[in-house]
Design an enzyme around this catalytic site. Structure first.
Site, PDB file in Angstrom:
ATOM      1  N   ARG A  21       0.919  -1.171  -0.020  1.00 30.94           N
ATOM      2  CA  ARG A  21      -0.066   0.147  -0.123  1.00 30.94           C
ATOM      3  C   ARG A  21       0.618   1.427  -0.072  1.00 30.94           C
ATOM      4  NH1 ARG A  21      -1.378   3.230   4.255  1.00 30.94           N
ATOM      5  NH2 ARG A  21      -3.306   4.362   4.232  1.00 30.94           N
ATOM      6  N   ASP A 128      11.361 -14.032  10.291  1.00 30.38           N
ATOM      7  CA  ASP A 128      12.534 -14.330  11.015  1.00 30.38           C
ATOM      8  C   ASP A 128      13.471 -13.402  11.629  1.00 30.38           C
ATOM      9  OD1 ASP A 128      11.542 -16.932  10.376  1.00 30.38           O
ATOM     10  OD2 ASP A 128      13.050 -17.095   8.696  1.00 30.38           O
ATOM     11  N   GLY A 171      11.530 -19.640  12.820  1.00 30.29           N
ATOM     12  CA  GLY A 171      12.914 -18.772  12.728  1.00 30.29           C
ATOM     13  C   GLY A 171      13.918 -19.429  11.797  1.00 30.29           C
ATOM     14  N   GLU A 223      13.026 -23.515  16.040  1.00 28.37           N
ATOM     15  CA  GLU A 223      13.575 -24.534  15.093  1.00 28.37           C
ATOM     16  C   GLU A 223      14.835 -24.287  14.833  1.00 28.37           C
ATOM     17  OE1 GLU A 223      11.289 -24.343  11.412  1.00 28.37           O
ATOM     18  OE2 GLU A 223      11.224 -22.155  11.360  1.00 28.37           O
TER      19      GLU A 223
HETATM   20  O1  F6P Z   1      10.903 -17.675   6.538  1.00 28.87           O
HETATM   21  C1  F6P Z   1       9.863 -17.752   7.373  1.00 28.87           C
HETATM   22  C2  F6P Z   1       9.490 -19.144   7.878  1.00 28.87           C
HETATM   23  O2  F6P Z   1       8.290 -18.936   8.330  1.00 28.87           O
HETATM   24  C3  F6P Z   1      10.618 -19.665   8.705  1.00 28.87           C
HETATM   25  O3  F6P Z   1      10.487 -19.268  10.057  1.00 28.87           O
HETATM   26  C4  F6P Z   1      10.290 -21.102   8.693  1.00 28.87           C
HETATM   27  O4  F6P Z   1      11.421 -21.930   8.888  1.00 28.87           O
HETATM   28  C5  F6P Z   1       9.828 -21.358   6.815  1.00 28.87           C
HETATM   29  O5  F6P Z   1       9.308 -20.110   6.648  1.00 28.87           O
HETATM   30  C6  F6P Z   1       8.692 -22.263   6.729  1.00 28.87           C
HETATM   31  O6  F6P Z   1       8.417 -22.252   5.290  1.00 28.87           O
HETATM   32  P1  F6P Z   1       7.290 -22.701   4.567  1.00 28.87           P
HETATM   33  O7  F6P Z   1       5.966 -22.253   4.887  1.00 28.87           O
HETATM   34  O8  F6P Z   1       7.534 -23.064   3.226  1.00 28.87           O
HETATM   35  O9  F6P Z   1       6.907 -24.304   5.282  1.00 28.87           O
END
Ligand code: F6P
Length: 324
Positions: A21, A128, A171, A223
């Site tokens: 936007r 992240d 993350g 993670e």
């Molecule tokens: O980069 C953002 C994120 O949400 C990470 O925190 C996570 O590891 C990844 O994307 C998950 O990816 P997807 O939605 O493709 O499973």
């Protein structure tokens, strides 16, 4: 510069719509024509492009996700794919592009600019917060607030049953969400990709706290930490202290990616989008827009993709002290 495009790429992040936007409104103010590219680099290759006018971005500021959709494109990683994308832009006479996304988005933008000379400006959008050149990326604030809200709820039930919960947050390889959500929810221990917390240390701590009858029921697991996911860590802990603690696991998952953006993310996205347009108008290119110490900064895309956004060491130390 007369015609610019904007797209979102990689994982969606709350606040991306506010950035779109902002780009459209700021560019329209300067009499630029704006085009929205659907589904990131994939849409650029396929020519999935449409004109965006100021009315098209009404009532989206507060919405999560991205109206332009997003994707992770393998084809754009090839020279042939990028060539197709360049031809799509040429068909609309687009000479400047604002790319909203994370490191993968910036990497694509950098090589695209080098090969075809299209003016590329990056805007950091990822929950992240792992992008160099900005204190915070769009979506991070919303993600940590969502995580903390979920953890607060888990605490209620954990407290009531005296259970030990392992809560996994997102993350990828970065511990930003884990660190902030861990501090914000008062977790007893936080497993981060950047630190060396071991399962053995946690087991010792649990035994010690058990002797002191201290209630210890929240462990936040980022993670990507070296001990595995919340499931793996919980299983190992249960093998040692299962008789003393009842162990449960919650993986917050994609809940952290959605939802209405916080005011912080809306304002950040608005500032970054607006300044991305200003940068293109000033003929800046191959840079990422960021916010550092409340001031807009420009970082070369190459620098942004080759450096890390490290966690604050003092904050890590503080978590151990505050969990006493
Ligand atoms: O980069 C953002 C994120 O949400 C990470 O925190 C996570 O590891 C990844 O994307 C998950 O990816 P997807 O939605 O493709 O499973």
């Amino acid at each position: 510069m007369k015609r610019i495009a904007v797209f979102t790429s990689g994982g969606d992040a709350p606040g991306m719509n506010a950035a779109i936007r902002s780009v459209v409104r700021a560019a329209t103010y300067h009499d630029l024509h704006v085009y929205g590219i659907h589904q990131g680099y994939k849409g650029m290759i396929e020519g999935n492009i449409e004109r965006l006018e100021k009315k098209d971005v009404g009532n989206i500021l507060q919405r999560g996700g991205t109206i332009l959709k997003t994707a992770r494109s393998q084809e754009f990683m090839t020279k042939e794919g990028r060539e197709k994308a360049f031809h799509s832009l040429q068909a609309y006479d687009i000479d400047g592009v604002i790319a909203i996304g994370g490191n993968g988005t910036y990497t694509g933008a950098n090589i695209f600019q080098e090969e075809f000379g299209v003016h590329m400006v990056g805007v950091p959008g990822t929950i992240d917060n792992d992008i160099y050149g900005t204190d915070f990326s769009i979506g991070f604030d919303t993600a940590i607030n969502t995580a903390v809200e979920a953890i607060d709820k888990i605490r209620d039930t954990a407290d009531s049953h005296n259970r030990l919960f392992f809560i996994e947050v997102m993350g990828r390889h970065s511990g930003y969400i884990g660190l902030y959500a861990g501090i914000g929810s008062g977790a007893g221990t936080i497993f981060l990709p950047e630190t060396k917390t071991s399962i053995e240390d946690l087991i010792q701590l649990l035994r010690k706290e058990g002797r002191r009858k201290k209630l210890f029921n929240l462990v936040v697991v980022s993670e990507g930490n070296k001990n595995g996911g919340a499931m793996d860590i919980a299983r190992k802990v249960e093998e040692s202290v299962g008789g003393e603690f009842e162990v449960k696991v919650t993986i917050i998952g994609h809940l952290q990616r959605g939802g209405t953006p916080t005011c912080g993310d809306r304002v950040l996205a608005s500032r970054l989008g607006y300044n991305a347009v200003e940068a293109l108008l000033a003929h800046k290119s191959n840079i990422a827009i960021g916010l550092q110490n409340n001031a807009i900064v420009h970082t070369p895309l190459l620098e942004a993709i080759s450096k890390e956004n490290p966690l604050n060491e003092d904050m890590i130390k503080m978590t151990e002290i505050l969990a006493l």
